[in-house]
Design a protein around this motif. Structure first.
Motif, short mmCIF file in Angstrom:
data_model
loop_
_atom_site.label_atom_id
_atom_site.label_comp_id
_atom_site.label_asym_id
_atom_site.label_seq_id
_atom_site.Cartn_x
_atom_site.Cartn_y
_atom_site.Cartn_z
N LEU A 46 9.59 0.58 10.20
CA LEU A 46 9.59 0.25 8.76
C LEU A 46 8.20 -0.11 8.25
CD1 LEU A 46 12.81 -1.97 8.52
CD2 LEU A 46 12.57 0.48 8.01
N VAL A 47 7.20 -0.15 9.13
CA VAL A 47 5.86 -0.62 8.76
C VAL A 47 4.89 0.56 8.70
CG1 VAL A 47 3.97 -2.18 9.34
CG2 VAL A 47 6.33 -2.83 9.88
N ASP A 48 4.44 0.85 7.49
CA ASP A 48 3.37 1.85 7.29
C ASP A 48 2.04 1.11 7.42
OD1 ASP A 48 1.32 3.46 6.12
OD2 ASP A 48 2.83 4.56 4.97
N ILE A 49 1.39 1.27 8.55
CA ILE A 49 0.20 0.48 8.84
C ILE A 49 -0.89 0.68 7.80
CG2 ILE A 49 -1.70 0.17 10.50
CD1 ILE A 49 0.31 0.67 12.73
N VAL A 50 -1.08 1.91 7.35
CA VAL A 50 -2.15 2.21 6.39
C VAL A 50 -1.91 1.46 5.08
CG1 VAL A 50 -3.26 4.01 5.02
CG2 VAL A 50 -2.70 4.44 7.42
N ARG A 51 -0.69 1.52 4.56
CA ARG A 51 -0.40 0.87 3.28
C ARG A 51 -0.42 -0.65 3.39
NH1 ARG A 51 4.95 2.85 0.69
NH2 ARG A 51 4.25 1.33 -0.89
N VAL A 52 0.13 -1.17 4.48
CA VAL A 52 0.14 -2.63 4.64
C VAL A 52 -1.28 -3.15 4.83
CG1 VAL A 52 0.94 -4.54 6.07
CG2 VAL A 52 2.48 -2.62 5.58
N LYS A 53 -2.09 -2.45 5.59
CA LYS A 53 -3.49 -2.87 5.77
C LYS A 53 -4.24 -2.88 4.45
CE LYS A 53 -7.65 -1.98 8.51
NZ LYS A 53 -8.27 -1.15 9.56
N ALA A 54 -4.01 -1.85 3.63
CA ALA A 54 -4.68 -1.79 2.33
C ALA A 54 -4.25 -2.95 1.45
CB ALA A 54 -4.36 -0.46 1.66
N ALA A 55 -2.98 -3.30 1.49
CA ALA A 55 -2.48 -4.42 0.67
C ALA A 55 -3.06 -5.74 1.14
CB ALA A 55 -0.96 -4.44 0.70
N LEU A 56 -3.17 -5.92 2.46
CA LEU A 56 -3.79 -7.15 3.00
C LEU A 56 -5.23 -7.28 2.52
CD1 LEU A 56 -2.45 -6.95 6.66
CD2 LEU A 56 -1.90 -8.76 5.02
N ALA A 57 -5.95 -6.17 2.57
CA ALA A 57 -7.36 -6.19 2.14
C ALA A 57 -7.47 -6.46 0.64
CB ALA A 57 -8.03 -4.87 2.50
N LEU A 58 -6.61 -5.84 -0.14
CA LEU A 58 -6.65 -6.00 -1.59
C LEU A 58 -6.43 -7.46 -1.99
CD1 LEU A 58 -6.72 -4.77 -4.47
CD2 LEU A 58 -4.24 -4.39 -4.24
N HIS A 59 -5.54 -8.13 -1.30
CA HIS A 59 -5.19 -9.50 -1.67
C HIS A 59 -5.85 -10.54 -0.77
CE1 HIS A 59 -2.42 -7.89 -4.58
NE2 HIS A 59 -1.87 -7.13 -3.65
N GLU A 60 -6.76 -10.09 0.07
CA GLU A 60 -7.57 -10.97 0.93
C GLU A 60 -6.70 -11.91 1.74
OE1 GLU A 60 -10.11 -12.57 -2.21
OE2 GLU A 60 -11.74 -11.32 -1.46
N LEU A 61 -5.72 -11.33 2.43
CA LEU A 61 -4.82 -12.07 3.30
C LEU A 61 -5.00 -11.61 4.74
CD1 LEU A 61 -1.54 -11.98 1.18
CD2 LEU A 61 -2.86 -14.04 1.74
N GLU A 62 -5.04 -12.56 5.66
CA GLU A 62 -5.08 -12.23 7.07
C GLU A 62 -3.64 -12.09 7.59
OE1 GLU A 62 -7.41 -14.88 9.45
OE2 GLU A 62 -8.90 -15.17 7.84
N PRO A 63 -3.40 -11.19 8.55
CA PRO A 63 -2.05 -11.04 9.09
C PRO A 63 -1.84 -11.79 10.40
CG PRO A 63 -3.38 -9.17 9.76
CD PRO A 63 -4.30 -10.10 9.00
N VAL A 64 -0.65 -12.32 10.56
CA VAL A 64 -0.16 -12.76 11.87
C VAL A 64 1.11 -11.96 12.13
CG1 VAL A 64 0.88 -14.64 13.17
CG2 VAL A 64 -1.15 -15.06 11.78
#
Length: 301
Positions: A46-64
């Protein structure tokens, strides 16, 4: 002395399972003031890595990245087919960690959540050894990707294998791999630990992530949690990682049933996240509280 921390929140507070569309929460999470977002991966597909990574970068959030270990994901099962299913899932999650720029993969990956039985000492030792052997393999996979794993103790109602900081530190010692580290979750600690501060000190430098909610899974600061003990323990070990809110919404019936939340804990999940973060930032900035006086030993009076 204040704590230099980052603050996060799990998307489980609002929804389940995490999918690419869950990135719609990211603007709100950032606007509230969070530094990172916990992504619980129930289904890697269910996880599109490319789209989720772009959203993290756009909103300046780090992932755990956190794992979800249902009955089919059990590294201690008698049937080796379950080990294969678990390892395939963990490897997919490790790849998601790499793709999204996470530093570790977290969760109670030693066994299935809800596997809580009274078994013989011999059976428990067999399952312990299976967990150690399989997690050694996981550590090798993680290390090859430049990652660590954060092993999480669960309370007695959710696991009969790893319940306390002492349990998880023994597991880490037996795994004997530098990638094996520790996550401590305050909800489980409030059930299992006689002394929160001592549990944190025992984890020490192996502690790389902390999850919190109140003793009843509610908003931090509204219950019986000994936040002074957390503060002293984390300060003493020089903890500079993240403190992240993990709780759940009763609106997702399957998830709520799995964690036994039968009623709303708060008027709104947004309020939970906002008020919880306000409390945690104030708590981290306050002076270090003094240790409590030693309890009275009434037997000597």
């Amino acid at each position: 002395m204040s704590l230099d921390l980052k603050f996060g929140v799990s998307t489980w507070l609002w929804t389940s399972p995490f999918s690419t569309e869950t990135i719609a929460l990211f603007p709100k999470i950032k606007a509230m003031g969070y530094d990172l977002v916990e992504i619980p991966v129930e289904d890697p597909a269910l996880v599109d890595i490319v789209r989720v990574k772009a959203a993290l970068a756009l909103h300046e959030l780090e992932p755990v990245i956190c794992g979800a270990f249902g009955t089919s994901r059990d590294l201690t099962h008698d049937d080796p087919a379950y080990h294969k299913t678990s390892m395939d899932y963990i490897e997919a999650c490790l790849d998601i960690c790499v793709g999204l720029g996470a530093k570790f993969f977290a969760g109670p990956m030693y066994s299935a959540v809800g596997k809580a039985r009274l078994v013989s000492a011999e059976q428990k030792q067999v399952e312990w050894e299976r967990a150690v052997t399989n997690l050694q393999k996981v550590c090798v996979q993680a290390d090859a990707r430049g990652l660590e794993i954060a092993l999480e103790p669960l309370n007695r109602f959710e696991s009969d294998l790893i319940n306390t900081a002492q349990d998880v530190m023994q597991l880490v010692q037996d795994i004997n791999h530098p990638a094996a580290k520790v996550l401590l979750d305050g909800f489980h600690m409030n059930i299992e630990e006689p002394d929160i501060e001592k549990a944190i000190l025992l984890a020490g430098e192996k502690l790389i992530h902390v999850q919190v909610s109140e003793n009843y899974r509610g908003t931090p600061g509204t219950g019986q949690t000994r936040w002074d003990a957390y503060k002293r323990g984390l300060t003493t070990i020089g903890y500079t990682g993240a403190v992240s809110i993990e709780s759940f919404t009763p609106e997702v019936k399957e998830l709520a049933g799995a964690v036994c939340i039968w009623r709303p804990l708060v008027p709104s999940q947004d309020g939970f996240a906002q008020e919880g973060l306000q409390f945690l930032k104030k708590w981290a900035a306050e002076p270090l509280p003094a240790a409590p006086a030693s309890p009275i030993n009434y037997q000597t009076l």
